[in-house]
Design a protein around this motif. Structure first.
Motif, mmCIF file in Angstrom:
data_model
loop_
_atom_site.group_PDB
_atom_site.id
_atom_site.type_symbol
_atom_site.label_atom_id
_atom_site.label_comp_id
_atom_site.label_asym_id
_atom_site.label_seq_id
_atom_site.Cartn_x
_atom_site.Cartn_y
_atom_site.Cartn_z
ATOM 1 N N LYS A 224 0.835 -1.211 0.000
ATOM 2 C CA LYS A 224 0.000 0.000 0.000
ATOM 3 C C LYS A 224 0.868 1.259 0.000
ATOM 4 O O LYS A 224 0.620 2.197 -0.760
ATOM 5 C CB LYS A 224 -0.932 -0.001 1.209
ATOM 6 C CG LYS A 224 -1.936 1.140 1.236
ATOM 7 C CD LYS A 224 -2.899 0.986 2.407
ATOM 8 C CE LYS A 224 -3.996 2.045 2.375
ATOM 9 N NZ LYS A 224 -3.435 3.419 2.477
ATOM 10 N N CYS A 227 2.546 1.686 -3.414
ATOM 11 C CA CYS A 227 1.597 2.103 -4.458
ATOM 12 C C CYS A 227 1.259 3.588 -4.375
ATOM 13 O O CYS A 227 0.850 4.190 -5.371
ATOM 14 C CB CYS A 227 0.319 1.276 -4.369
ATOM 15 S SG CYS A 227 0.496 -0.423 -4.927
ATOM 16 N N GLU A 228 1.410 4.152 -3.198
ATOM 17 C CA GLU A 228 1.158 5.591 -3.038
ATOM 18 C C GLU A 228 2.273 6.433 -3.656
ATOM 19 O O GLU A 228 2.110 7.630 -3.887
ATOM 20 C CB GLU A 228 1.007 5.929 -1.553
ATOM 21 C CG GLU A 228 -0.285 5.353 -0.948
ATOM 22 C CD GLU A 228 -0.362 5.531 0.556
ATOM 23 O OE1 GLU A 228 0.649 6.007 1.138
ATOM 24 O OE2 GLU A 228 -1.397 5.187 1.140
ATOM 25 N N ASP A 252 -8.721 -8.020 -0.694
ATOM 26 C CA ASP A 252 -8.344 -6.656 -0.322
ATOM 27 C C ASP A 252 -7.178 -6.161 -1.164
ATOM 28 O O ASP A 252 -7.112 -4.989 -1.553
ATOM 29 C CB ASP A 252 -7.962 -6.587 1.163
ATOM 30 C CG ASP A 252 -9.154 -6.845 2.080
ATOM 31 O OD1 ASP A 252 -10.285 -6.608 1.645
ATOM 32 O OD2 ASP A 252 -8.939 -7.286 3.217
ATOM 33 N N MET A 256 -6.474 -2.421 -4.210
ATOM 34 C CA MET A 256 -5.523 -1.333 -3.978
ATOM 35 C C MET A 256 -5.275 -0.538 -5.255
ATOM 36 O O MET A 256 -4.998 -1.103 -6.313
ATOM 37 C CB MET A 256 -4.185 -1.886 -3.469
ATOM 38 C CG MET A 256 -4.223 -2.339 -2.036
ATOM 39 S SD MET A 256 -2.548 -2.713 -1.441
ATOM 40 C CE MET A 256 -2.940 -3.453 0.146
#
Length: 366
Positions: A224, A227-228, A252, A256
């Motif tokens: 996560k 990926c930001e 989940d 993302m």
């Protein structure tokens, strides 16, 4: 001289392909390939044979699954039959997987010469099954071909006879050099609307990272966070996917933003993705080597590595596997242009396999 080359897992196919090309240049060698079955489905096996231009194996043991002990035992039983029938002069094993140990043990007990390619690598962590395999194979082998100088030091410290040790370079890189042009022509990353050097790649498969819900939860936090910063391409190993599904994390993960989940990739496709990436996050030994050769920063989620040359001189950073914040800190450091200077390790030039074949010919064929 009759030689049997043993293949089990994906990295073995890459290394054996280079060795097969080198040995078959000489009419004095008769080379046969044996596949134990450790990696057996099309995504993990058949596509590698095709892309690496390997023929179908002469022998297939069809052993896969089970515990380390079961897998090793069944491979030994199957390989014994092959050896007793074929009586080769030499068995070549590569790397540190169960297939290599099992076949080396059988050959040694049958008084058949054992050649270990990629010998002498040590992580210092015997909790890793691969570390146990490496040590045992090296101590029963007749010839040890090493890929970096630290391996020579390791073997000397274990009182291995110096005359058995040969520094030849890295056969994994031989296949990369052989295949690089074809890999460059694929442009896999463009299928996802990405630009070269504008995305990350991740691979993850080791039990220490994917076999517990706590580790997988931490890994997802890392995904996560990554990926930001940039799009992340994640070819998912079957073991990793099975555990993500088992622990209820897979769905989940698929939600993302910025994450591109892929099935296991062919050799050429994966090299294309890595070569064009901004950086790679991995726990793979082979990927540490490939990224060093390609000049791509690599963050390794392990507490140790058996390939120190990739850290000391290459592009690899050891980030541990428990503190995901440490890995992200390295990612941000690289994005800010503060990556270390790297150099190509000694003899990683695409000719290691040729040196091995020449040495074997000079020593054993009169």
């Amino acid at each position: 001289m009759k030689i049997i080359c043993v293949m089990g897992a994906r990295p073995n196919f890459v290394k054996v392909a280079a060795l097969y090309r080198a040995f078959t240049k000489y009419p004095e060698f008769s080379v046969k390939l044996l596949h134990t079955g450790q990696h057996h489905d099309d995504a993990m096996y058949r596509v590698f044979l095709k892309q690496l231009e390997l023929p179908d194996p002469d022998f297939s043991l069809d052993v896969h699954g089970g515990s380390h002990t079961e897998q090793t035992a069944y491979i030994m039983l199957g390989f014994e039959k092959v050896l007793l029938s074929e009586r080769p002069d030499m068995v070549v094993v590569v790397g540190d997987v169960n297939s290599s140990l099992a076949c080396a043990l059988v050959a040694a007990k049958e008084a058949i010469r054992v050649i270990h390619v990629e010998a002498g690598l040590r992580s210092g962590d015997k909790r890793m099954p691969e570390e146990v395999n490496r040590i045992l194979i090296d101590h029963i082998s007749d010839e040890l071909f090493v890929s970096e100088r630290s391996a020579i030091t390791n073997l000397h410290s274990e009182n291995i006879e110096p005359g058995k040790i040969h520094f030849v370079g890295n056969v994994m890189i031989d296949s990369l050099v052989f295949s690089r042009k074809r890999a460059e022509e694929l442009s896999v990353f463009k299928r996802f609307g990405l630009q070269s050097k504008a995305y990350f790649v991740m691979t993850m498969h080791r039990p220490s990272n994917v076999d517990s819900t706590d580790q997988l939860t931490g890994l997802m936090a890392l995904v996560k966070a990554a990926c930001e910063l940039r799009p992340l391409i994640f070819p998912v190993h079957p073991r990793t996917k099975a555990n993500l599904e088992r622990y209820g994390i897979w769905d989940d993960l698929g939600k993302m933003n910025g994450l591109i989940l892929l099935p296991p990739q062919g050799y050429l496709e994966f090299i294309n993705l890595v070569a064009n990436s901004m950086l790679v996050i991995t726990d793979s030994g082979g990927v540490q080597e490939e990224t060093t050769f390609l000049g791509v920063p690599c963050i390794t989620l392990r507490e140790n590595t058996e390939r120190p040359v990739t850290i000391d001189g290459g592009t690899n950073y050891l980030a541990g596997c428990s503190q995901m914040d440490a890995a992200i800190a390295v990612v941000k450091k690289i994005l800010n242009g503060k990556q270390k200077q790297s150099s190509l390790p000694e003899l990683w030039d695409g000719f290691a396999s040729d040196r091995i074949a020449q040495l074997v010919k000079e020593k054993y064929i009169k």
